[in-house]
Design a protein around this motif. Structure first.
Motif, PDB file in Angstrom:
ATOM      1  N   SER A 147       0.618  -1.237  -0.118  1.00  0.00           N
ATOM      2  CA  SER A 147      -0.043   0.112   0.043  1.00  0.00           C
ATOM      3  C   SER A 147       0.727   1.365  -0.172  1.00  0.00           C
ATOM      4  N   THR A 148       1.830   1.213  -0.808  1.00  0.00           N
ATOM      5  CA  THR A 148       2.669   2.204  -0.812  1.00  0.00           C
ATOM      6  C   THR A 148       2.741   3.236  -1.998  1.00  0.00           C
ATOM      7  N   LEU A 149       1.144   3.600  -2.136  1.00  0.00           N
ATOM      8  CA  LEU A 149       0.558   4.572  -2.743  1.00  0.00           C
ATOM      9  C   LEU A 149      -0.562   5.187  -2.028  1.00  0.00           C
ATOM     10  N   PHE A 150      -0.539   6.517  -1.712  1.00  0.00           N
ATOM     11  CA  PHE A 150      -1.284   6.908  -0.545  1.00  0.00           C
ATOM     12  C   PHE A 150      -1.435   8.502  -0.625  1.00  0.00           C
ATOM     13  N   ASN A 151      -2.404   9.094   0.180  1.00  0.00           N
ATOM     14  CA  ASN A 151      -2.605  10.357   0.389  1.00  0.00           C
ATOM     15  C   ASN A 151      -1.776  10.635   1.537  1.00  0.00           C
ATOM     16  N   PRO A 152      -0.705  11.642   1.524  1.00  0.00           N
ATOM     17  CA  PRO A 152       0.138  11.779   2.694  1.00  0.00           C
ATOM     18  C   PRO A 152      -0.505  12.322   3.854  1.00  0.00           C
ATOM     19  N   LYS A 153      -1.743  13.061   3.689  1.00  0.00           N
ATOM     20  CA  LYS A 153      -2.657  13.589   4.672  1.00  0.00           C
ATOM     21  C   LYS A 153      -3.397  12.746   5.525  1.00  0.00           C
ATOM     22  N   CYS A 154      -3.448  11.438   5.039  1.00  0.00           N
ATOM     23  CA  CYS A 154      -4.146  10.436   6.014  1.00  0.00           C
ATOM     24  C   CYS A 154      -2.992   9.989   7.049  1.00  0.00           C
ATOM     25  N   ASP A 155      -3.736   9.152   7.944  1.00  0.00           N
ATOM     26  CA  ASP A 155      -2.886   8.757   9.258  1.00  0.00           C
ATOM     27  C   ASP A 155      -2.424   7.125   8.725  1.00  0.00           C
ATOM     28  N   ILE A 156      -1.266   7.172   8.206  1.00  0.00           N
ATOM     29  CA  ILE A 156      -0.524   5.946   7.628  1.00  0.00           C
ATOM     30  C   ILE A 156       0.665   5.456   8.273  1.00  0.00           C
ATOM     31  N   TYR A 157       1.172   4.271   8.563  1.00  0.00           N
ATOM     32  CA  TYR A 157       2.391   4.005   9.137  1.00  0.00           C
ATOM     33  C   TYR A 157       2.840   2.483   8.634  1.00  0.00           C
ATOM     34  N   PHE A 158       3.974   2.461   8.156  1.00  0.00           N
ATOM     35  CA  PHE A 158       4.443   1.117   7.489  1.00  0.00           C
ATOM     36  C   PHE A 158       5.332   0.368   8.425  1.00  0.00           C
ATOM     37  N   PRO A 159       5.047  -0.643   9.282  1.00  0.00           N
ATOM     38  CA  PRO A 159       5.978  -1.399  10.029  1.00  0.00           C
ATOM     39  C   PRO A 159       7.105  -2.170   9.493  1.00  0.00           C
ATOM     40  N   ASN A 160       6.757  -2.444   7.987  1.00  0.00           N
ATOM     41  CA  ASN A 160       7.838  -2.853   7.021  1.00  0.00           C
ATOM     42  C   ASN A 160       7.353  -2.386   5.535  1.00  0.00           C
ATOM     43  N   ALA A 161       7.996  -3.089   4.605  1.00  0.00           N
ATOM     44  CA  ALA A 161       7.747  -2.376   3.506  1.00  0.00           C
ATOM     45  C   ALA A 161       6.316  -3.000   2.949  1.00  0.00           C
ATOM     46  N   HIS A 162       5.821  -3.965   3.361  1.00  0.00           N
ATOM     47  CA  HIS A 162       4.618  -4.930   2.752  1.00  0.00           C
ATOM     48  C   HIS A 162       3.444  -4.601   3.488  1.00  0.00           C
ATOM     49  N   LEU A 163       3.340  -3.915   4.743  1.00  0.00           N
ATOM     50  CA  LEU A 163       1.994  -3.732   5.505  1.00  0.00           C
ATOM     51  C   LEU A 163       2.094  -2.434   5.837  1.00  0.00           C
ATOM     52  N   ARG A 164       0.719  -2.065   6.098  1.00  0.00           N
ATOM     53  CA  ARG A 164       0.423  -0.500   6.648  1.00  0.00           C
ATOM     54  C   ARG A 164      -0.693  -0.563   7.652  1.00  0.00           C
ATOM     55  N   THR A 166      -3.660   1.979   8.854  1.00  0.00           N
ATOM     56  CA  THR A 166      -4.395   3.200   8.849  1.00  0.00           C
ATOM     57  C   THR A 166      -5.471   3.323   9.419  1.00  0.00           C
ATOM     58  N   LYS A 167      -5.890   4.656   9.703  1.00  0.00           N
ATOM     59  CA  LYS A 167      -7.341   4.383  10.221  1.00  0.00           C
ATOM     60  C   LYS A 167      -8.217   4.898   9.214  1.00  0.00           C
ATOM     61  N   THR A 168      -7.936   5.111   7.861  1.00  0.00           N
ATOM     62  CA  THR A 168      -8.784   5.462   6.980  1.00  0.00           C
ATOM     63  C   THR A 168      -9.647   4.352   6.478  1.00  0.00           C
ATOM     64  N   THR A 169     -10.740   4.481   6.226  1.00  0.00           N
ATOM     65  CA  THR A 169     -11.561   3.246   5.474  1.00  0.00           C
ATOM     66  C   THR A 169     -11.529   3.756   4.072  1.00  0.00           C
ATOM     67  N   ASN A 170     -11.146   4.765   3.493  1.00  0.00           N
ATOM     68  CA  ASN A 170     -11.093   5.120   2.129  1.00  0.00           C
ATOM     69  C   ASN A 170     -10.090   4.396   1.569  1.00  0.00           C
ATOM     70  N   ILE A 171     -10.269   2.936   1.076  1.00  0.00           N
ATOM     71  CA  ILE A 171      -9.053   2.266   0.582  1.00  0.00           C
ATOM     72  C   ILE A 171      -9.443   1.759  -0.810  1.00  0.00           C
ATOM     73  N   SER A 172      -8.515   1.862  -1.711  1.00  0.00           N
ATOM     74  CA  SER A 172      -8.955   1.136  -3.051  1.00  0.00           C
ATOM     75  C   SER A 172      -8.138  -0.201  -2.821  1.00  0.00           C
ATOM     76  N   LEU A 173      -9.082  -1.325  -3.231  1.00  0.00           N
ATOM     77  CA  LEU A 173      -8.633  -2.488  -3.082  1.00  0.00           C
ATOM     78  C   LEU A 173      -8.268  -3.148  -4.565  1.00  0.00           C
ATOM     79  N   GLY A 174      -6.941  -3.590  -4.990  1.00  0.00           N
ATOM     80  CA  GLY A 174      -6.775  -4.308  -6.247  1.00  0.00           C
ATOM     81  C   GLY A 174      -6.827  -3.528  -7.471  1.00  0.00           C
TER      82      GLY A 174
END
Length: 230
Positions: A147-164, A166-174
């Motif tokens: 999920s390394t494509l995102f709006n920088p204004k949203c609350d997001i954190y990457f514990p590693n390169a593959h996971l994220r 975030t508190k947002t529910t406005n997520i595009s899947l696939g």
């Protein structure tokens, strides 16, 4: 028009950089996070940085080995002050792909985070002057559902390169595909393995990599199972 802000890690990536720069030339700014490349990577980037190209920045980590903890700090922090509409954080061998063209798709999208569909692409190394997306076959690979494509204004954190997280529910899947161009013929695969091994501490348990025979078998297995992805 939405503004797109790209960040990527590089280290001795002169082979793939021309393809990377060509593909992502639609973004507005590129930041390259380098760890002391000793090949022609810096020259290639500086040649690309013309008045008609995206704004280009280079920062140095000062690392002499592959330190995941430090690099994840960069992944989580370097974009925090971005005022752009979207941040793209691909690795140098990754293409974020949409059939409409990624910029056109993002221009119409209202999503904040894009959970991408990951693929291991496979083929012979592309010829100079061609597009990396001329390699169209691959196999689905769940670890690259990043999920390394995102709006920088949203609350997001990457514990590693593959996971994220975030508190947002406005997520595009696939809707966006992540095409990972690592398996580009035996010689390039062997080069990558050696480069990665050389960057790891000598006492690292991950320094044991595939033999030439195992690499050839991996390439054949991927090729035999690949299907059209784009």
């Amino acid at each position: 028009m939405k503004k797109l802000d790209l960040y990527t890690f590089i280290y001795n990536d002169e082979a793939l950089l021309p393809f990377f720069l060509n593909y992502y030339s639609f973004v507005d700014r590129m930041t390259f996070i380098d760890s002391g490349s000793s090949d022609k990577s810096m020259d290639i980037i500086k040649t690309f940085a013309t008045p008609t190209a995206p704004t280009v920045r280079i920062c140095q980590t000062g690392l002499t080995w592959w330190d995941h903890e430090v690099l994840h700090e960069y992944r989580n922090n370097i974009w925090q002050d971005s005022k752009y509409d979207y941040v793209l954080f691909p690795d140098c061998d990754e293409v974020f792909y949409h059939s409409l063209g990624l910029r056109d798709f993002l221009e119409e999208s209202e999503s904040d985070v894009f959970a991408m569909e990951g693929y291991e692409m496979v083929g012979e190394f592309p010829l100079p002057g061609t597009k990396i997306t001329s390699i169209r076959k691959g196999v689905p690979f769940y670890p690259y559902n990043k999920s390394t494509l995102f709006n920088p204004k949203c609350d997001i954190y990457f514990p590693n390169a593959h996971l994220r997280y975030t508190k947002t529910t406005n997520i595009s899947l696939g809707q966006v595909k992540l095409l990972h161009y690592r398996n580009l013929g035996f010689e390039y695969m062997k080069f990558r393995i050696q480069r990665e091994r050389d960057r790891l501490p000598k006492d690292c348990k991950y320094r044991s990599f595939h033999s030439d025979k195992e690499l050839r078998e991996r390439f054949k297995n991927l090729s035999d199972n690949a299907r059209d992805v784009i």
